[in-house]
Write a protein that holds these residues in place. Structure first.
Motif, PDB file in Angstrom:
ATOM      1  N   ASN A 137       0.822  -1.207   0.000  1.00 12.26           N
ATOM      2  CA  ASN A 137       0.000   0.000   0.000  1.00 12.26           C
ATOM      3  C   ASN A 137       0.861   1.265   0.000  1.00 12.26           C
ATOM      4  OD1 ASN A 137      -2.592  -1.223   0.046  1.00 12.26           O
ATOM      5  ND2 ASN A 137      -2.290  -1.729   2.195  1.00 12.26           N
ATOM      6  N   ASP A 138       0.363   2.306  -0.690  1.00 10.94           N
ATOM      7  CA  ASP A 138       1.181   3.515  -0.816  1.00 10.94           C
ATOM      8  C   ASP A 138       1.381   4.235   0.510  1.00 10.94           C
ATOM      9  OD1 ASP A 138      -1.427   4.320  -0.599  1.00 10.94           O
ATOM     10  OD2 ASP A 138      -1.380   5.722  -2.282  1.00 10.94           O
ATOM     11  N   TYR A 139       0.544   3.945   1.510  1.00 12.05           N
ATOM     12  CA  TYR A 139       0.674   4.616   2.812  1.00 12.05           C
ATOM     13  C   TYR A 139       1.471   3.788   3.829  1.00 12.05           C
ATOM     14  CZ  TYR A 139      -3.338   1.522   3.491  1.00 12.05           C
ATOM     15  OH  TYR A 139      -4.158   0.425   3.518  1.00 12.05           O
ATOM     16  N   ALA A 140       1.912   2.587   3.431  1.00 12.55           N
ATOM     17  CA  ALA A 140       2.548   1.661   4.382  1.00 12.55           C
ATOM     18  C   ALA A 140       3.870   2.208   4.937  1.00 12.55           C
ATOM     19  CB  ALA A 140       2.804   0.318   3.706  1.00 12.55           C
ATOM     20  N   ILE A 141       4.141   1.845   6.182  1.00 15.16           N
ATOM     21  CA  ILE A 141       5.457   2.119   6.775  1.00 15.16           C
ATOM     22  C   ILE A 141       6.343   0.914   6.447  1.00 15.16           C
ATOM     23  CG2 ILE A 141       6.744   2.501   8.931  1.00 15.16           C
ATOM     24  CD1 ILE A 141       4.807   4.767   8.512  1.00 15.16           C
ATOM     25  N   THR A 142       7.375   1.156   5.667  1.00 14.33           N
ATOM     26  CA  THR A 142       8.272   0.069   5.266  1.00 14.33           C
ATOM     27  C   THR A 142       9.654   0.313   5.865  1.00 14.33           C
ATOM     28  OG1 THR A 142       9.089   1.167   3.284  1.00 14.33           O
ATOM     29  CG2 THR A 142       7.026  -0.046   3.048  1.00 14.33           C
TER      30      THR A 142
END
Lengths: 455, 48
Positions: free
Chosen positions: A294-299
């Motif tokens: 997801n574009d909002y994920a914390i990676t």
């Protein structure tokens, strides 16, 4: 000196040493901090020559002797380099009574938050409200399976619980009617997005709920980007006045305004400060749980920036506290004196063993985050069944069964992490999710530093 | 001590003596629901 574990770090001008197995935290000067690098396998009473040779040019000889002596005294007192003798307690990690229940009172929601782990409320299983009959059976189930435990926790969760508020009230009445007979004390919690709050509900909640969790992400633009109404508009203007009213009327009662941060607001200190500006003093803002795609994920990529932000927040909260304008940030709360016993710390949340989630259909899952994963369904309150084998698996999931945890300095503070996160990201409840671990460790470092700063 | 200050007096090892009663809150119930922090919980053992 064997089987010990220390964690040393410098933050905000403090040299901090955590002796993991005793739980002692020491604030040391630079010399002592450096001395620790030379003490590895054996700690002898008199400072060895090689240490003098290494540090003599930088520090007076007498100071080295003195600092070394102080470290040795801590070692003798069992609060430095203390051994790990907790492993035998893992045998106590067996089936426990069930004392906590997350009741999915509504698998429906009146918001459409883009990061929702519950698929915007229905957990991927269709929109549904829990009938009172199921709730009643859930209470009976909890009482029957709680053994001698007195304190029982029941969290009204969703979806959005206020969409089924009449049933919430019926369940509370029913549970209360059973307390005396069974010598139980129910503590109710409700987690809400606030949209349906009105004065009547606020008064009821403030009277009956031991804790209330109010979902709000902080700044209006941050909140409204992800926490949207069904028609796509933002929810901030609807919910903020209601939350303010609830907290104002709540007095000293426990509550949290709880936000989520994502990659979109890595500067989440500003959101914590917005919540403070609104008058909330019990705040939790937490990293999003999501698929890494997801574009909002914390990676992994976001971690350095998030670490920096946690440090910024910790320093700011200290400044505010010094001016007596502080607030309580949930993830920086730590009790170094009277916290939970070491046995509790071996397996943390208790999901699937002491803690279960119940769906509107009466199905039982290990916790709210497993709901909807058919393979993790572990029973039903309708026919009073629970999969003992699965319960046992969770009961035994402790830090000594998780190799990576066993060797981690934070093991007694997070207690093996979130089993659901472990499952979601690594496909195994015994394999901790690295990003969650790193975030937890950074929060702990900040929390301990804040204690040091207030010494 | 001149070089060291110790922040806390409690020793985690002593807590095992009367520990494990199970009366304390499930950590996930307090606020988070998405992570696991245990060290901030209260001990609720009535017999410690």
């Amino acid at each position: 000196m064997e089987n010990y574990l220390i964690h040393k770090y410098s933050l905000n001008g403090f040299n901090i040493v955590l002796d993991v197995h005793s739980g002692a935290v020491h604030i040391v000067d630079e010399l002592s901090y450096r001395l620790l690098d030379y003490i590895k396998n054996d700690f002898v009473k008199d400072c060895p020559d090689e240490i003098y040779q290494a540090l003599d040019k930088e520090y007076p000889h007498a100071d080295i002797t003195e600092a070394y002596g102080e470290l040795y005294k801590l070692y003798e007192d069992g609060v430095l380099f203390s051994a790990d003798d907790y492993e035998p307690f893992k045998e106590m990690m067996v089936n426990s009574p069930i004392k906590s229940m997350c009741l999915h009172i509504a698998h429906d929601c009146n918001l459409r938050c883009s990061y929702c782990f519950a698929s915007t409320g229905d957990f991927g299983k269709g929109r549904k409200l829990m009938p009172f009959e199921i709730g009643k059976k859930a209470i009976d189930f909890l009482i029957e399976h709680s053994g001698a435990r007195k304190n029982l926790e029941l969290d009204f969760f969703g979806g959005e619980p206020l969409m089924n508020f009449e049933v919430v009230k019926q369940i509370v009445d029913y549970a209360r009617s059973k307390e005396k007979e069974h010598n139980k004390l129910f503590r109710f919690t409700l987690t809400t997005n606030g949209v349906l709050l009105d004065d009547e509900k606020i008064d009821y909640i403030n009277k009956e709920m031991y804790n209330i969790v109010l979902s709000l992400d902080g700044r209006k633009e941050v909140n409204d980007k992800v926490r949207k109404c069904v028609n796509g508009s933002g929810s901030y203007d609807i919910i903020v006045p209601k939350f303010k009213r609830l907290v104002e009327k709540r007095g000293d009662g426990q509550y949290y305004v709880r936000g989520t941060f994502t990659k979109f607001n890595e500067d989440f200190t500003n959101d914590v400060m917005e919540l403070r500006r609104l008058g909330f003093d019990q705040v939790s803002v937490e990293p999003v749980v999501s698929d890494l795609e997801n574009d909002y994920a914390i990676t992994e990529k976001e971690l350095p920036r998030v670490f920096e932000e946690y440090e910024r927040l910790a320093k700011l909260l200290l400044e505010l506290k010094a001016k007596k304008e502080g607030i309580n940030f949930f993830h920086f709360m730590i009790d170094l004196e009277q916290g939970p016993c070491a046995i509790k710390r071996l397996r943390g949340c208790g999901c699937g063993n002491e803690y279960i989630a119940v769906t509107p259909d009466g199905d039982i899952y290990p916790c709210h985050q497993f709901v909807g994963m058919e393979e993790w369904k572990m029973g039903s309150v309708l026919d009073n069944t629970i999969n003992k084998e699965m319960k046992n698996t969770f009961a035994r999931a402790n830090i000594y069964g998780k190799q990576e945890c066993k060797e981690c300095w934070a093991k007694f503070y997070c207690s093996g992490g979130c089993n659901a996160n472990n499952m979601q990201y690594r496909g195994d409840i015994l394999k901790p999710h690295r990003i969650s671990c790193e975030l937890e460790k950074k929060r702990l470092e900040c929390a301990i530093m804040m204690k040091a700063a207030q010494l | 001590m001149k070089h060291i200050k110790t922040l806390n007096t409690a020793n985690l090892k002593k807590s095992t003596a009367k520990g494990g009663c199970g009366e304390c809150q499930a950590s996930c119930q307090s606020a988070c629901k998405t992570s696991c922090t245990v060290a901030n919980q209260k001990c609720e053992n009535a017999n410690k």
